[in-house]
Design an enzyme around this catalytic site. Structure first.
Site, mmCIF file in Angstrom:
data_model
loop_
_atom_site.group_PDB
_atom_site.id
_atom_site.type_symbol
_atom_site.label_atom_id
_atom_site.label_comp_id
_atom_site.label_asym_id
_atom_site.label_seq_id
_atom_site.Cartn_x
_atom_site.Cartn_y
_atom_site.Cartn_z
ATOM 1 N N HIS A 1 16.668 27.132 55.656
ATOM 2 C CA HIS A 1 17.766 26.575 56.443
ATOM 3 C C HIS A 1 17.518 26.483 57.942
ATOM 4 O O HIS A 1 18.452 26.508 58.725
ATOM 5 C CB HIS A 1 19.034 27.393 56.207
ATOM 6 N N HIS B 1 18.282 34.965 51.575
ATOM 7 C CA HIS B 1 18.045 34.090 50.426
ATOM 8 C C HIS B 1 16.597 33.671 50.523
ATOM 9 O O HIS B 1 16.212 33.031 51.509
ATOM 10 C CB HIS B 1 18.925 32.829 50.495
ATOM 11 N N ASP C 1 16.963 32.361 45.871
ATOM 12 C CA ASP C 1 17.770 31.136 45.866
ATOM 13 C C ASP C 1 16.856 29.920 45.779
ATOM 14 O O ASP C 1 16.485 29.349 46.798
ATOM 15 C CB ASP C 1 18.646 31.062 47.134
ATOM 16 N N ASP D 1 14.146 23.963 48.018
ATOM 17 C CA ASP D 1 14.370 25.040 47.052
ATOM 18 C C ASP D 1 13.351 25.086 45.935
ATOM 19 O O ASP D 1 13.681 25.274 44.767
ATOM 20 C CB ASP D 1 15.811 24.985 46.510
ATOM 21 N N TRP E 1 28.835 30.144 51.852
ATOM 22 C CA TRP E 1 28.070 29.016 52.372
ATOM 23 C C TRP E 1 28.899 27.751 52.155
ATOM 24 O O TRP E 1 29.263 27.435 51.029
ATOM 25 C CB TRP E 1 26.713 28.857 51.687
ATOM 26 N N ASP F 1 18.756 32.135 54.995
ATOM 27 C CA ASP F 1 18.015 31.478 53.913
ATOM 28 C C ASP F 1 16.829 30.814 54.594
ATOM 29 O O ASP F 1 17.013 30.035 55.539
ATOM 30 C CB ASP F 1 18.952 30.449 53.246
ATOM 31 N N ASP G 1 14.799 21.486 52.846
ATOM 32 C CA ASP G 1 15.313 22.641 52.100
ATOM 33 C C ASP G 1 15.261 22.347 50.603
ATOM 34 O O ASP G 1 16.276 22.244 49.947
ATOM 35 C CB ASP G 1 16.753 22.924 52.564
ATOM 36 N N LYS H 1 23.141 26.897 58.059
ATOM 37 C CA LYS H 1 22.199 25.861 57.635
ATOM 38 C C LYS H 1 22.025 24.839 58.741
ATOM 39 O O LYS H 1 22.962 24.564 59.483
ATOM 40 C CB LYS H 1 22.730 25.193 56.361
ATOM 41 N N GLU I 1 26.308 32.374 55.452
ATOM 42 C CA GLU I 1 24.995 31.720 55.441
ATOM 43 C C GLU I 1 25.034 30.428 56.254
ATOM 44 O O GLU I 1 25.844 29.543 55.991
ATOM 45 C CB GLU I 1 24.605 31.406 53.980
#
Ligand code: RNT
Ligand code: ZN
Length: 414
Positions: free
Chosen positions: A258, A282, A321, A292, A181, A255, A290, A224, A222
């Site tokens: 993303h 993820h 993640d 997380d 990533w 993910d 994003d 985004k 990955e």
């Protein structure tokens, strides 16, 4: 009849086999990220996460050394059921005797302690080159940088990470997923969108041209959509990463933080698996961006797991993640991981054959009724039985262990 036995009958009447679900859940590996314990800082540069990712909060007890991080991970392992892998970032290299190696100088021996840790616990390892939190990534550009010396530095980093992944695979006896990533992007409207992407493509080609043992290493890429500070443009967009992956035999990694907010990763899985042998996930929780947040036992996570089960769980490589520094970090880890397990159990308890038949015969009324009623089936009893069989604490039993650890260990980390 125990509560579990009664739940088993209720699920059986709906067409779901709890015994099969429990067995499948116990054998499916989910890779635990190491970076929840120290706010994605790592041990090489000591810099806060950069490249559009941020950890917010300053709850006491951040792990500052490999020993502290490993002790915290051990507690996570004790409090979570399920088969785990451990997911390490290159910035978590462990240097000894005053030695230091830059990202383009990393060697397997800098990760020997992680390999020992995983091997002793019978876990597989996954790996990530770290294209952020480093002076050479200060302007947010790595593999796509217009500066050749910057690209060359990060190409060498990528190549070395493939070697370290081979080492991990040999040490653990399990293929190592290596996720690429790159945060590369621009804050404001680009004058040239193609150039950075072309350079990123060439840099990735240069990394993979060095080769790696395909039996031992599973490279993933990955994408985004945007990050904080790179709002206008991300070189490694969804189209870029999917195109690159499919053309080059790399596994796409999605993910769920993303994408544009109304896109759902659950809907992407079936398409991706028509064209890729495997995909990687993820799992995170995005809150308006994003962010997380800790993975939750929510609709989105359940939907993702349901699709993974329906499309073939063996072809979906699952990892966590998320990073939250505003609450007890170990509790965040354990909560998120247990939620992943719960979501997967929920998915395994869906009578998918029956539901699919209702869709195919056009009985959408009954399909809705069944889907809604399954939400209140006695899931908790099956989950509790799973924790018991895994020898791990049930809900309500593990949090006191974290409070005790906080009082004894975490508060002393000043
Ligand atoms: C960032 C990506 C990436 C990182 C980790 C630390 O937006 O999700 O996977 O979170 O590599
Ligand atoms: Zn991610």
């Amino acid at each position: 009849m125990t509560r579990y036995e009664s739940a088993r009958e209720i699920y059986a009447a709906a067409g779901a086999d709890t015994e099969r679900a429990l067995a499948r859940l116990a054998e499916k590996e989910i890779s635990v990220h190491c970076w929840q314990g120290d706010d994605v800082v790592g041990f090489d540069c000591g810099l806060a996460a950069s490249g559009g990712i941020q950890t917010t909060g300053n709850y006491p007890g951040r792990a500052r050394t490999p020993e502290e991080l490993m002790a915290d991970i051990d507690l996570v392992l004790r409090l979570t059921p399920g088969k785990k892998r451990l997911n390490i970032h290159a910035s978590y290299a462990i240097f000894e005797n005053g030695e230091k190696a830059d990202r383009n100088e990393l060697e397997p021996r800098h990760f020997e302690k992680w390999a020992d840790f995983a091997a002793e616990r019978g876990m597989g390892l996954d790996f990530n080159p770290t294209f952020f939190s480093h002076p050479m990534a200060e302007d947010g550009l790595t593999l796509s940088s217009p500066k050749k010396e910057v690209r060359d530095f990060w190409i060498e980093h990528g190549r070395r990470c493939l070697k370290i992944a081979e080492y991990f695979a040999r040490r653990t006896g399990s293929p190592c997923l290596v996720n690429f990533w790159m945060p590369d992007g621009l804050k404001d409207r680009p004058a040239d969108r193609e150039g950075p992407r072309r350079r990123m493509k060439d840099s990735l080609d240069a990394i993979f041209a060095a080769g790696c043992d395909k039996e031992l290493v599973i490279p993933t890429l990955e994408s985004k959509v945007f990050g904080i500070g790179v709002e206008a443009y991300t070189a490694g967009s969804a189209e870029f990463c999917l195109g690159y992956s499919l053309k080059n035999g790399i596994t796409p990694l999605v993910d769920n933080g993303h994408y544009h907010p109304t896109e759902t990763v659950a809907d992407k899985i079936s398409s991706l698996l028509l064209f890729a042998d495997r995909i990687a996930l993820h799992v995170t929780r995005h809150m308006r961006w994003d962010s997380d947040h800790v993975a939750s036992f929510d609709d989105e996570t359940r939907d993702i797991m349901c699709e993974a089960v329906r499309c073939g769980l063996d072809r979906v490589l699952i990892a966590t993640d998320f990073f939250d520094a505003s609450i007890n970090r170990i509790s965040a880890w354990v909560t998120g991981y247990r939620n992943m397990q719960k979501a997967l159990l929920f998915a395994l308890l869906q009578p998918n054959t029956e539901l699919k038949a209702l869709q195919d015969t056009g009985d959408f009324t009954q399909l809705m009724v069944m889907q809604e009623e399954l939400k209140t089936a006695p899931f908790g009893e099956v989950w509790e039985e799973y924790c018991r069989r895994c020898g791990k604490p049930a809900d309500g039993e593990w949090f006191p262990r974290i409070e005790e650890y906080e009082e004894k260990v975490l508060v002393n980390r000043k």
